[in-house]
Design a protein around this motif. Structure first.
Motif, PDB file in Angstrom:
ATOM      1  N   ASN A 188       0.868  -1.179   0.000  1.00 15.00           N
ATOM      2  CA  ASN A 188       0.000   0.000   0.000  1.00 15.00           C
ATOM      3  C   ASN A 188       0.907   1.231   0.000  1.00 15.00           C
ATOM      4  OD1 ASN A 188      -1.633   2.161   0.606  1.00 15.00           O
ATOM      5  ND2 ASN A 188      -2.798   1.099   2.195  1.00 15.00           N
ATOM      6  N   VAL A 281      -2.452   2.507  -8.127  1.00 20.03           N
ATOM      7  CA  VAL A 281      -2.988   3.234  -6.980  1.00 20.03           C
ATOM      8  C   VAL A 281      -2.755   4.723  -7.212  1.00 20.03           C
ATOM      9  CG1 VAL A 281      -2.955   3.523  -4.474  1.00 20.03           C
ATOM     10  CG2 VAL A 281      -2.394   1.297  -5.476  1.00 20.03           C
ATOM     11  N   GLY A 285      -5.272   7.310  -3.141  1.00 22.15           N
ATOM     12  CA  GLY A 285      -5.493   5.983  -2.552  1.00 22.15           C
ATOM     13  C   GLY A 285      -6.503   5.109  -3.264  1.00 22.15           C
ATOM     14  N   GLU A 286      -7.058   5.556  -4.387  1.00 22.98           N
ATOM     15  CA  GLU A 286      -7.996   4.714  -5.138  1.00 22.98           C
ATOM     16  C   GLU A 286      -7.218   3.646  -5.908  1.00 22.98           C
ATOM     17  OE1 GLU A 286     -11.744   7.024  -6.689  1.00 22.98           O
ATOM     18  OE2 GLU A 286      -9.948   8.221  -7.095  1.00 22.98           O
ATOM     19  N   VAL A 287      -7.820   2.449  -6.022  1.00 26.98           N
ATOM     20  CA  VAL A 287      -7.165   1.322  -6.687  1.00 26.98           C
ATOM     21  C   VAL A 287      -7.903   0.988  -7.976  1.00 26.98           C
ATOM     22  CG1 VAL A 287      -6.449  -1.090  -6.453  1.00 26.98           C
ATOM     23  CG2 VAL A 287      -6.437   0.414  -4.451  1.00 26.98           C
ATOM     24  N   LYS A 299     -11.781  -1.219  -6.346  1.00 23.85           N
ATOM     25  CA  LYS A 299     -11.710  -0.872  -7.771  1.00 23.85           C
ATOM     26  C   LYS A 299     -12.930  -0.011  -8.129  1.00 23.85           C
ATOM     27  CE  LYS A 299     -11.235  -2.897 -12.347  1.00 23.85           C
ATOM     28  NZ  LYS A 299     -11.123  -4.106 -13.138  1.00 23.85           N
TER      29      LYS A 299
END
Length: 300
Positions: A188, A281, A285-287, A299
């Motif tokens: 992360n 990422v 912090g969005e995946v 997602k």
């Protein structure tokens, strides 16, 4: 190569494993002595010294790697460019940089960047940098290429399984001794002590490019070490890009490119290559994942 290499070998005993690991280390050293742009006696340094002066004859191995690097530049419309090395002088990511380089210095550095000015002569195996002051560097491909070569070497010697990890450029073959696949944990980028996804590796490679390991903090803002070759400034928008593919060299070329291209353009490109997968990422912090990646947390 200025990087840490971790080598894991599955062998009948520890003595055999150590012998194979020593052979991998020798191979990495051999490649470093071809590709390093900070060792003065390498072929790449000779090419750089003769920028704007004359073509330099290189080994077929160096020529072919340069040729593949230029192909990355073409398919990414310049987001990947080994001549970015000209901009390295004005950006320092070793903790010594306390203020941004001047806009004038950045503008000047970009003038020396341009893969179109790298001239290859296949017949004579020469590389010529057209502009004085140009410089090429294999920091984005060298470790991946070395990991691939070590894998090829070990497989040719009958080593059943292993992992070669060149500072995050990783290639694998075979399985763990209990028959289960090797697995990779994706860090992360907002919390380096945590892994947000674990994925199996089946005879393939993986590379992560990110802004969370090597960067400069100036006036409270993070500036990552991956430079946009077109602007001369560090890439923004993505904190990390992990690419899975058939080779570590290819995975690294794409992960670096996608960091520069950003989410939209990066996903559009990677989805055209069915043997590649990616997880990215954003700075917030969005995946996100390529179309062929399943079960990616968060997602959107």
């Amino acid at each position: 190569m200025g990087s840490r290499f971790d080598i894991t070998i599955s062998a009948k005993d520890s003595l055999s494993a150590e012998k194979y690991i020593d052979e991998c280390i020798a191979e990495v050293s051999r490649i470093e002595n071809l590709l390093s742009d900070w060792k003065s006696d390498t072929q790449v340094s000779e090419v750089n010294r003769n920028a704007g002066i004359k073509p330099v004859k290189v080994d077929k191995e160096v020529f072919e790697l340069t040729k593949r690097a230029l192909n990355f530049s073409k398919i990414t419309d310049g987001a990947f460019d080994i001549s970015f090395a000209a901009a390295e002088k004005i950006w320092k990511f070793d903790g010594s940089m306390t203020k941004l380089p001047s806009a004038e210095a950045v503008k000047e550095s970009v003038k020396k960047i341009g893969y179109q000015n790298i001239i290859l002569d296949e017949q004579h195996s020469t590389i010529f940098l057209k502009l004085p002051g140009m410089k090429i560097g294999f920091g984005a491909l060298g470790e991946g290429y070395a990991a691939d070569r070590c894998k090829e070497l070990m497989m040719a010697k009958g080593v059943p399984a292993g992992i070669v990890n060149g500072s995050g450029d990783m290639n694998t073959w075979g399985t763990q001794p209990d028959g289960t696949p090797w697995t990779i944990g994706i860090t992360n980028p907002l919390n380096k002590n945590k892994v947000f996804a674990v994925m199996p590796l089946r005879d393939n490679a993986v590379t992560t490019s990110g802004s969370y390991e090597k960067f400069a903090m100036i006036d409270g803002k993070r500036y990552a070490h991956i430079i946009n070759p077109k602007t001369g400034y560090p890439a923004t928008g993505l904190s990390s890009v992990t690419v899975f593919g058939p080779s570590a060299e290819m995975a690294n070329g794409f992960s670096t490119s996608l960091m520069v291209m950003g989410k939209e353009a990066g996903l559009f490109l990677i989805n055209q290559f069915h043997d590649l997968k990616c997880v990215m990422v954003t700075d917030t912090g969005e995946v996100f994942g390529s179309d062929n990646v399943e079960l990616i947390p968060n997602k959107k």
